[in-house]
Design an enzyme around this catalytic site. Structure first.
Site, PDB file in Angstrom:
ATOM      1  N   SER A 296       0.723 -10.029  -0.840  1.00 38.41           N
ATOM      2  CA  SER A 296       0.561  -8.570  -0.824  1.00 38.41           C
ATOM      3  C   SER A 296       0.843  -7.917   0.522  1.00 38.41           C
ATOM      4  O   SER A 296       1.016  -6.699   0.587  1.00 38.41           O
ATOM      5  CB  SER A 296      -0.849  -8.195  -1.291  1.00 38.41           C
ATOM      6  OG  SER A 296      -1.825  -8.784  -0.460  1.00 38.41           O
TER       7      SER A 296
ATOM      8  N   LYS B 197       0.800  -1.227   0.000  1.00 39.53           N
ATOM      9  CA  LYS B 197       0.000   0.000   0.000  1.00 39.53           C
ATOM     10  C   LYS B 197       0.835   1.280   0.000  1.00 39.53           C
ATOM     11  O   LYS B 197       0.385   2.322  -0.476  1.00 39.53           O
ATOM     12  CB  LYS B 197      -0.928   0.004   1.216  1.00 39.53           C
ATOM     13  CG  LYS B 197      -2.114  -0.943   1.110  1.00 39.53           C
ATOM     14  CD  LYS B 197      -3.148  -0.424   0.128  1.00 39.53           C
ATOM     15  CE  LYS B 197      -4.461  -1.203   0.214  1.00 39.53           C
ATOM     16  NZ  LYS B 197      -5.487  -0.658  -0.694  1.00 39.53           N
TER      17      LYS B 197
END
Length: 400
Positions: free
Chosen positions: A301, A56
């Protein structure tokens, strides 16, 4: 209908140049174990090793670094279940900007504390991401802070797309990239970066099939999932547009499959992934995503998993894989009875880790005790053998 000017490959290349001094180029490693287990050549792109523990930070940095300084004077605000929160907080700290993050009330304490550690103010509000996002937008309007979307923004998407550039740089001949999907910003960026070079497949939690069902023309229904990082009810029109154009397919996985993938990443690869970060591997291991003999990059991720949840995931996976056995039985309450059960379990190789012994329950006959035993076992066949040997001694024995 909204007008969309999608990011170009040049935009993603410029985003990489912009953010590269502040982020890691994360490892891309081949996994012999998962290659054998899936029948493909599997590579793991390890964004759990990224700054803040997830991808992110890439999009957050690119967004803030392409925003005029005057628009950052009142600070930035966002909403997140955790990883975007940390990404925005880190980006703001790096650029000397004040940050406020609205997180759902159930957000993990570890993610809340990590966000605060980067200097952000945390506001806990709402039962889910969408309610937190609505609150953040309201505060943005009232206080004049720049709202940083988690996924519905082209600069954020371009930042996430830098992962695709790194993958193609390290392994140019990849066939597929498998990507976790929440709001769709990550997969949009990677698909834009990889178009014409590798096919991109997305994976959602079965409990939050927002994009999968939207593409199928269905109204989704929602449940509970351990993959909180991709529990998004409302993808944006922007990300849906990109996914329709550039993503081959979206598949779904169950929580038990996700838990198994998290466990196997720890046991076989010594990698800690959060549930949302492991859904791509879960889809391949479970067979929900069928690719045969392909060169496949699986994006891990993020690795920001609450340790209490991780403990439960390990126990669940061990039970599901037949390596943790729980048995219940009712036994006469007299000396030596319990030692008979213990010695029988030891003969088969069971390692007892906890025993619960109860006399007072109303459903236990006078003169008997209810016994519950937790044990580690070598494999599922050992579980069957233990039940078989105990059944003549304790006819009421069952798995519990």
């Amino acid at each position: 209908m909204m007008s969309i000017n999608e990011p170009t490959l040049t935009d993603i290349i410029r985003a990489r140049e912009r953010i590269s001094p502040y982020v890691h180029k994360t490892p891309l490693v081949r996994s012999e174990t998962f290659s054998k287990m899936t029948g493909n050549e599997i590579y793991l792109k390890l964004e759990n090793f990224q700054k803040t523990g997830s991808f992110k930070v890439r999009g957050a940095l690119n967004k803030l670094m392409t925003t005029e300084r005057k628009d950052l004077e009142n600070g930035v605000i966002t909403a997140s279940a955790g990883n975007h929160a940390q990404g925005v907080a880190y980006a703001a700290m790096t650029l000397g900007v004040k940050a406020t993050v609205v997180m759902p009330k159930w957000a993990s304490e570890a993610k809340v504390n990590a966000t605060k550690s980067y200097g952000a103010e945390v506001v806990l509000y709402g039962a889910n991401f969408d309610e937190a996002a609505e609150k953040a937008r309201t505060m943005s309007d009232q206080l004049g802070m720049l709202y940083v979307p988690a996924f519905d923004d082209d600069q954020v998407i371009a930042g996430q797309g830098t992962i695709g550039l790194e993958i193609l740089e390290d392994e140019p001949s990849i066939d597929y990239v498998v990507v976790p999907v929440g709001g769709g910003g990550l997969i949009s960026g990677i698909a834009l970066a990889c178009q014409g070079k590798a096919q991109v497949v997305g994976v959602e939690s079965e409990a939050f099939p927002s994009i999968h069902d939207a593409l199928m023309g269905k109204t989704p229904s929602f449940g509970n999932t351990i993959a909180d990082g991709i529990a998004v009810k409302k993808p944006s029109q922007r990300t849906l547009t990109y996914i329709k154009k550039y993503v081959r397919d979206i598949t779904l996985v169950r929580d038990d499959e996700i838990a198994k993938a998290v466990f196997l990443l720890m046991e076989r690869q010594k990698i800690i992934a959060e549930p949302a970060g492991a859904v791509g591997l879960a889809a391949l291991l479970s067979g929900d995503l069928k690719l045969n003999g392909k060169r496949v990059v699986v994006l891990i991720s993020g690795g920001n998993v609450d340790l209490h949840l991780l403990s439960r995931i390990i126990d669940h996976a061990l039970l599901d894989m037949g390596r943790l056995l729980i048995i219940n039985f009712v036994a006469p309450d007299r000396p030596g009875v319990l030692s008979t059960a213990v010695s029988t379990i030891a003969e088969v190789g069971g390692n007892i880790i906890h025993i619960q012994h109860e006399r007072e329950s109303r459903d236990v006959p006078i003169g008997y005790s209810k016994v519950k035993i937790w044990m580690e076992v070598p494999d599922p066949s050992a579980s069957q053998e233990i039940i078989k040997k105990l059944s003549p001694i304790f006819p009421s024995v069952t798995k519990g």
